[in-house]
Design an enzyme around this catalytic site. Structure first.
Site, short mmCIF file in Angstrom:
data_model
loop_
_atom_site.label_atom_id
_atom_site.label_comp_id
_atom_site.label_asym_id
_atom_site.label_seq_id
_atom_site.Cartn_x
_atom_site.Cartn_y
_atom_site.Cartn_z
N ASP A 144 -47.58 4.90 17.83
CA ASP A 144 -48.62 4.51 16.87
C ASP A 144 -49.40 5.76 16.46
O ASP A 144 -50.27 6.18 17.18
CB ASP A 144 -49.53 3.42 17.44
N GLU A 202 -52.98 15.08 26.04
CA GLU A 202 -52.12 13.93 25.75
C GLU A 202 -50.86 14.33 25.00
O GLU A 202 -49.79 13.77 25.22
CB GLU A 202 -52.93 12.92 24.92
#
Length: 587
Positions: free
Chosen positions: A340, A541
């Site tokens: 996403d 991340e």
């Protein structure tokens, strides 16, 4: 567009009936464009109102909508809602002043994440025996121990208050401590947990790894599937199904057959969820053979609560309610994919409004499900359940054939996602080469992670050549795609899971050429993580694969740190490949 939405409505509504009957505890059928819709809760709905008001009051600079749906209540929902309704509004536009809203939030809510408490894992040791014996470089070893120590920073336990008063929290109670990804991701997440577990096993933290698996099993037992994350607002979707792979890695490390016996019924239940009508699609190939494959499809047709204000803005160009509902379903389904967001899901890249996730049959999802079927057969054999072994070996054989028939491109030597016809209602879709997505994504190579493919020597040689010439391998790792769209699952971002799956598949093939390529990928990724850690003091991340030592960006939230799967992949790579004393660690 209205006719298209009506067609989708008629198609998907017919699919809802069988799964809705079997899974009425998970979802209720809907007349919207999404076949099955999980009802929201009054608490989540109210927090979405608060989120909307906060955006109006504070503006969108550094605004994170997730913060507001993570806030625990101090008082009952009715009291809090009444106080919210009574807030003085500015006469000009009906909004609330910043001072008043801050005061209301401080009085009626605890902080986001306050319903999780820090936890010190009992099996954490500062330097475990046998830790990374192949890492000979003292600087790299010192850094690896720092990464190992981050498990303490990311370990939490759900507060007892959540179990005592679940109506005051969007956080869901779990039986065991958790390891969170980090930063805004304050709860346990599904597919993140696989790479967290891989890192925990390197760190010899088997009990913590097992506790994570049992938390996910508890979600299956309650909801029928593993949620995207352990929040009320994630009960409408899952994430890439890797629970069986987590169990396999723990069993391979510990030999805990009792854990296998405990978890197998949940895995069977999860497999049934992923192969229900909402996820299953039938394709008739060029030879006239029918194949069952699977897609992502969230049980949702509204803005995602954690990003409600953003989703409403994205859907504002659609005037028809059915079109908006279908778009919201596709947004949530992209979130279910873990990607996403990406041009991978867009019919007309990079136009975000053309997101059509539910019309894509993804290569990687079907590879994960192949892995699940192989793993379930393996576990069933370990406990002597020959009937289940036979059934799941047949399923895995059928899925392997389907993957080769529908996804494989002989000319590109890789597997390609398949687009379903738009606005059609076929019971079975007839395969056409033109519907394969010819764009290059790292996911095109994920099947190599699975034994039926990495064990095929001639296939591996072709795939290695295709990967080398794909343009994905960059200065600091494997790019997610070749399209710079501004979305975070596109170029130039690289993500730890993709580096690991591709490199591990290459290693497992046994090919010398493939292992050399895997080591090249791992070295680049380790170096970039090390340099970015050295510069910032944190693990990130995602990374920019064009610039060694730079973290990634793009997407709908600020880059996050912590970070569970990044830590796990670095440790797993260092365990596999080591780091010689004479190899430079700097870019």
């Amino acid at each position: 567009m209205a006719l298209h939405a009506l067609t989708l409505l008629l198609c998907t509504f017919t699919l809802s009936l069988s799964f809705a009957v079997a899974s009425s505890h998970m979802a209720s059928s809907s007349s919207s464009s999404c076949s099955v819709v999980t009802p929201s809760t009054p608490l989540v709905s109210f927090l979405e109102q608060l989120q909307e008001t906060a955006l109006q009051t504070f503006g969108d600079s550094n605004f994170d909508p997730k913060t507001y749906v993570d806030l625990p209540l101090k008082f009952t929902l009715s009291e809090t809602h009444q106080a919210f309704q009574n807030l003085p509004r500015l006469s000009s536009n009906g909004t609330v002043s910043a001072e008043v809203l801050k005061g209301f939030i401080n009085r009626y809510f605890k902080g986001a994440g306050d319903d999780l408490v820090c936890w010190q894992p009992h099996d954490f040791v500062a330097e475990p025996e046998g830790f990374l014996t192949k890492v000979k470089h003292p600087e790299v070893r010192a850094w690896a121990l720092k990464v190992h120590s981050l498990w303490r920073n990311l370990s939490r336990k759900v507060s007892r208050e959540v179990e005592k008063n679940p109506q005051l929290h969007t956080l869901l109670p779990l039986p065991n401590p958790v390891v969170i990804p980090g930063s805004r991701f304050r709860e346990v997440y599904y597919w993140d947990s696989y790479w967290v577990i891989r890192g925990l096993l390197v760190s010899k933290m088997h009990k913590t790894a097992t506790a994570i698996v049992m938390n996910l099993v508890s979600l299956i037992e309650k909801y029928g599937f593993v949620l995207n994350g352990a929040r009320q607002y994630y009960t409408n979707r899952s994430q890439p199904p890797l629970l069986s792979s987590m169990l396999y890695e723990i069993y391979r490390s510990t030999g805990d057959i009792e854990l296998v016996k405990r978890c197998l019924p949940a895995l069977l239940k999860e497999h049934a969820f992923w192969n229900s009508d909402i996820h299953r699609v039938t394709i008739v190939d060029a030879q006239g053979h029918s194949h069952n494959l699977n897609r992502y499809q969230a049980m949702w047709n509204k803005p995602r609560p954690e990003s409600s204000t953003m989703d409403k803005k994205s859907a504002s160009k659609f005037l028809n309610i059915s079109e908006k509902q279908h778009f919201y379903c596709d947004i949530a389904s992209a979130a279910e994919s873990g990607w996403d967001f990406s041009t991978r899901w867009m019919r007309v890249p990079p136009d975000y409004s053309t997101l059509a996730t539910t019309s894509v049959i993804p290569v990687d999802l079907n590879a994960y499900l192949l892995g699940m079927e192989i793993n379930i057969a393996f576990f069933a054999k370990a406990i002597g359940d020959e009937t289940t072994v036979k059934h799941f070996m047949e399923l895995s054989d059928a899925r392997k054939k389907a993957i080769n028939s529908v996804f494989w491109s002989p000319s590109k030597k890789q597997w390609l996602d398949y687009w379903l016809n738009s606005g059609t209602c076929e019971v079975a879709h007839v395969w056409e080469a033109k519907h394969q997505n010819k764009n290059v994504f790292a996911s095109n190579f994920v099947p190599l992670w699975m034994e039926p493919f990495y064990s095929d020597g001639s296939l591996v040689g072709n795939v290695v050549h295709a990967l080398k010439t794909s343009g994905l391998i960059r200065a600091a790792g494997i790019a997610t795609s070749l399209t710079d769209s501004g979305q975070q699952w596109d170029f130039p971002n690289g993500w730890a899971p993709l580096q690991h799956m591709l490199a591990e598949g290459l290693v497992k093939s046994g090919s010398k050429e493939a292992r050399l390529l895997a080591e090249e990928i791992a070295i680049k990724w380790i170096r970039s993580n090390y340099v970015s850690y050295k510069k910032t003091g944190v693990m990130h991340e995602k990374l920019d694969v064009e610039k060694c030592g730079e973290y990634g960006g793009g997407g709908e939230y600020a880059p996050q740190t912590g970070f569970g799967w990044s830590n796990g992949v670095v440790l797993a790579f260092l365990e596999e490949f080591g780091w010689p004393q004479d190899r430079s660690i700097d870019c």
